[in-house]
Design an enzyme around this catalytic site. Structure first.
Site, PDB file in Angstrom:
ATOM      1  N   ASP A 219       0.839  -1.193   0.000  1.00 60.37           N
ATOM      2  CA  ASP A 219       0.000   0.000   0.000  1.00 60.37           C
ATOM      3  C   ASP A 219       0.879   1.250   0.000  1.00 60.37           C
ATOM      4  OD1 ASP A 219      -2.367   1.434   0.023  1.00 60.37           O
ATOM      5  OD2 ASP A 219      -3.238   0.286   1.669  1.00 60.37           O
ATOM      6  N   ASP A 280     -10.784   2.317  -2.715  1.00 58.84           N
ATOM      7  CA  ASP A 280     -11.278   1.102  -2.067  1.00 58.84           C
ATOM      8  C   ASP A 280     -12.759   0.874  -2.354  1.00 58.84           C
ATOM      9  OD1 ASP A 280      -8.793   0.805  -0.996  1.00 58.84           O
ATOM     10  OD2 ASP A 280      -9.377   1.172   1.087  1.00 58.84           O
TER      11      ASP A 280
END
Length: 495
Positions: A219, A280
Site C-alpha cells: 500500500d 477502495d
C-alpha cells in the site's frame, strides 16, 4: 560453455530447441539466482521439458546443462517476470468485511487474528472453493505489532497471532492454500502500524520470504510520489532477490490518479503482478458502479495494460455481504469476469448464503475470468435506455457477452442481434452463464434479452471464427468479434 560436448553441427539446432522449450517453460520460471542450494533441485519442470531432457541427454551432466543453459538464455529477457499469476489470482481477503477489528476480547470470532484466517482457510479447503481456484488467504492491515523486533523486523501481534505468521503459513500450505500479507511503503500503514520505509524494503522482503508468504500487497499511505517512484520498483527487485515466488500487488497507480502521464502502465507490467488503480470498494452498489464507471470510461488505457501475470485490480468482491441484491451480486461477478479482474472475496465464508455462494462458485463465470489468453474485456455498446453491452475475447475462438441494465424500474427487454454487435456471418452456440440454458443463434437473427434492474445477462458465445485481437485493441473501435474462420463449441463440461 553451455553447448560443450555437442558436435558443432548440432549446436545450432540444440540452441534453437532450448530456446523454444524454454519459451514454454517461462510461465513457470522463478528467479533462483540467489539460491544457495543447487538450482536444479528447485526448478519445477513440466513433462515436456523432462521428456526433452531424457531424449537429448545421456547422463545427469547433460540434463543439468539443459537447465542451466535455459536459465542463461532466458535471464536477460525474463529477469522481471516471476512467472506468477498467469491468470487473475483468486482467494479471500479480510479487509472489506473485517476491516481493522482488533477487539479479540469482545469479538473473538471476527477480530483480525490467526483464528479468523484459520477459519477461512478451513472453509476454502472444505467447502469446494479451493478446487475452483480460490487458493489465496490474504491478511490486510492491522496484523502486526506496533513495534519491530530487536533486529528491526516486522512481527505479528503476539496476542492475536500467538503462533506468528510462519505457523499460519504452514497451516495454509498443508491445505493446498497460499498466504498473502500486507505492507505499506510509508512511515505507517493506513491503519497506523509500522510501515516499510525505503531503508527497510530489503529486510521486509526477506522477512516475508522467510515466513513463506506467497503474495504481498504494498500500500502507499504516508508516502509521497518520489518515495513511491523509488519504493515500488525496489520492492519488486527485493522480492525477486529472495528466491521465493511471491506475487506482488502494487497500490502505486491508485495514489497517482490511475492514469498517464503520472502512471506508467508499461513499467507497472514489468514490476508488479497486479495493481490497484482506483479507490477502495465499499459494501454498496454505488461503490461498485463508481469503480465500474471509472474502469470502462478509461478502458482504452487499461485494456492494453492487462495480460498474463499483470492485472488491473478493481478491488474485492463484496458478494455475500450486506449491501447487494442477488441481481447486483451477479452483476459484480459478471463485470469482474469481463475485466479479467482478480477475484478476492471479502465476506464471511462461515455464514455465506447459498445464493451468494452459487454466484461465487459459478464455474463458467470463473472459467471466463480465468481465460488463459488474458485479454481484458470492453464495453462495446452504451444505450440511452440504460442498457450496456460488454465483450471479452476468449481462447478457443470464443467470447463472453454481458448485457447490463442501469435501470431501476423494471426488467428491460433489450432487442438486438449478433450482427449488430459486429459478429460475422454464421451460427453461434450460446450458453447462459447464470441460467445454464443453451441455445443457437444465427448472426442475423434478432433476439431479446430480459435484463433485471441493476442486473445482467451473461453469455458464453462459441464462435465459428477467430477473433481479431488487432481490431479489438485498435483504439476501442471494435463493436464485437470480427474476422472469424473456424467453428468452435461450448466446452462439454458446461453443457
Amino acid at each position: 560453455m553451455c553447448l560443450e560436448g555437442l558436435e558443432p553441427a548440432s549446436r545450432g539446432v540444440y540452441y534453437i530447441v532450448l530456446k523454444a522449450v524454454w519459451s514454454l517453460e517461462k510461465s513457470r520460471f522463478v528467479d533462483l539466482r540467489s539460491r544457495k542450494e543447487p538450482v536444479f533441485l528447485h526448478l519445477p519442470l513440466s513433462s515436456s521439458f523432462q521428456k526433452l531432457s531424457e531424449s537429448l541427454a545421456v547422463n545427469f551432466r547433460m540434463r543439468l546443462a539443459v537447465v542451466v543453459c535455459a536459465l542463461a538464455l532466458s535471464a536477460a529477457t525474463f529477469a522481471l517476470d516471476n512467472g506468477l499469476m498467469r491468470t487473475p489470482p483468486m482467494g479471500w481477503l479480510a479487509w472489506e468485511r473485517f476491516r481493522c477489528d482488533i477487539d479479540c476480547e469482545h469479538d473473538p470470532k471476527n477480530c483480525i487474528s490467526e483464528n479468523l484466517f484459520i477459519d477461512m482457510a478451513d472453509r476454502l479447503s472444505e467447502d469446494g472453493w479451493r478446487e475452483l481456484g480460490y487458493v489465496y488467504i490474504n491478511i490486510d492491515d492491522c496484523w502486526s505489532s506496533m513495534d519491530r523486533d530487536k533486529q528491526g523486523r516486522l512481527q505479528a501481534d503476539p496476542k492475536r497471532f500467538p503462533g506468528g505468521i510462519p505457523k499460519l503459513s504452514r497451516y495454509l500450505h498443508d491445505r493446498g492454500l497460499k498466504l498473502g500479507i500486507y505492507g505499506d511503503m510509508g512511515t505507517h500503514t493506513c491503519g497506523g502500524y509500522p510501515g516499510t520505509t525505503l531503508d527497510k524494503i530489503e529486510l521486509d522482503a526477506q522477512t516475508f520470504a522467510d515466513w513463506e508468504v506467497d503474495m504481498f500487497k504494498f500500500d502507499g499511505c504516508y508516502s509521497n510520489a518520489t518515495e513511491q517512484e523509488q519504493g515500488y520498483p525496489r520492492m519488486s527487485k527485493a522480492l525477486n532477490a529472495t528466491g521465493r515466488p511471491i506475487g506482488y500487488s502494487c497500490s502505486w497507480p491508485a495514489y497517482q490518479g490511475g492514469l498517464p502521464p503520472k502512471v506508467n502502465y508499461t513499467q507497472l507490467g514489468e514490476i508488479c503482478n497486479l495493481w490497484r488503480n482506483y479507490g477502495d470498494i465499499q459494501d454498496s452498489w454505488d461503490s461498485i458502479m463508481n469503480i465500474a464507471n471509472w474502469f470502462f470510461e478509461n478502458q482504452d488505457v487499461l485494456v492494453p495494460a492487462a495480460g498474463p501475470g499483470r492485472w488491473n485490480d478493481p478491488d474485492m468482491l463484496v458478494i455475500g455481504d450486506f449491501g447487494l441484491s442477488m441481481d447486483q451480486s451477479r452483476a459484480q461477478m459478471a463485470l469482474w469476469a469481463i475485466m479479467a479482474a482478480p477475484l478476492f472475496m471479502s465476506n464471511d465464508l462461515r455464514t455465506i448464503s447459498s445464493g451468494a455462494r452459487a454466484i461465487l462458485q459459478n464455474k463458467m463465470a470463473i472459467s471466463i475470468n480465468q481465460d488463459p489468453m488474458g485479454v481484458q474485456g470492453r464495453r462495446i455498446v452504451k444505450e440511452k435506455s440504460g442498457i450496456e453491452v460488454f465483450l471479452r475475447p476468449l481462447s478457443k475462438n470464443a467470447s463472453a457477452l454481458v448485457f447490463f441494465s442501469r435501470r431501476n424500474d423494471m426488467p428491460y427487454r433489450y432487442q438486438t442481434s449478433l450482427s449488430k454487435l459486429n459478429y460475422t456471418t454464421g451460427s453461434y452456440k450460446i450458453y447462459d452463464v447464470f441460467t445454464e440454458k443453451t441455445t443457437a443463434l444465427k448472426d442475423s437473427t434478432d433476439f431479446v434479452v430480459s435484463v433485471n434492474p441493476t442486473g445482467v445477462v451473461m453469455w458464453y458465445v462459441s464462435a465459428p471464427a477467430k477473433l481479431s485481437l488487432r481490431q479489438f485493441y485498435a483504439g476501442g473501435k471494435l463493436r464485437g468479434p470480427a474476422d472469424y474462420r473456424h467453428d468452435n463449441a461450448i466446452p462439454p463440461s458446461f453443457l
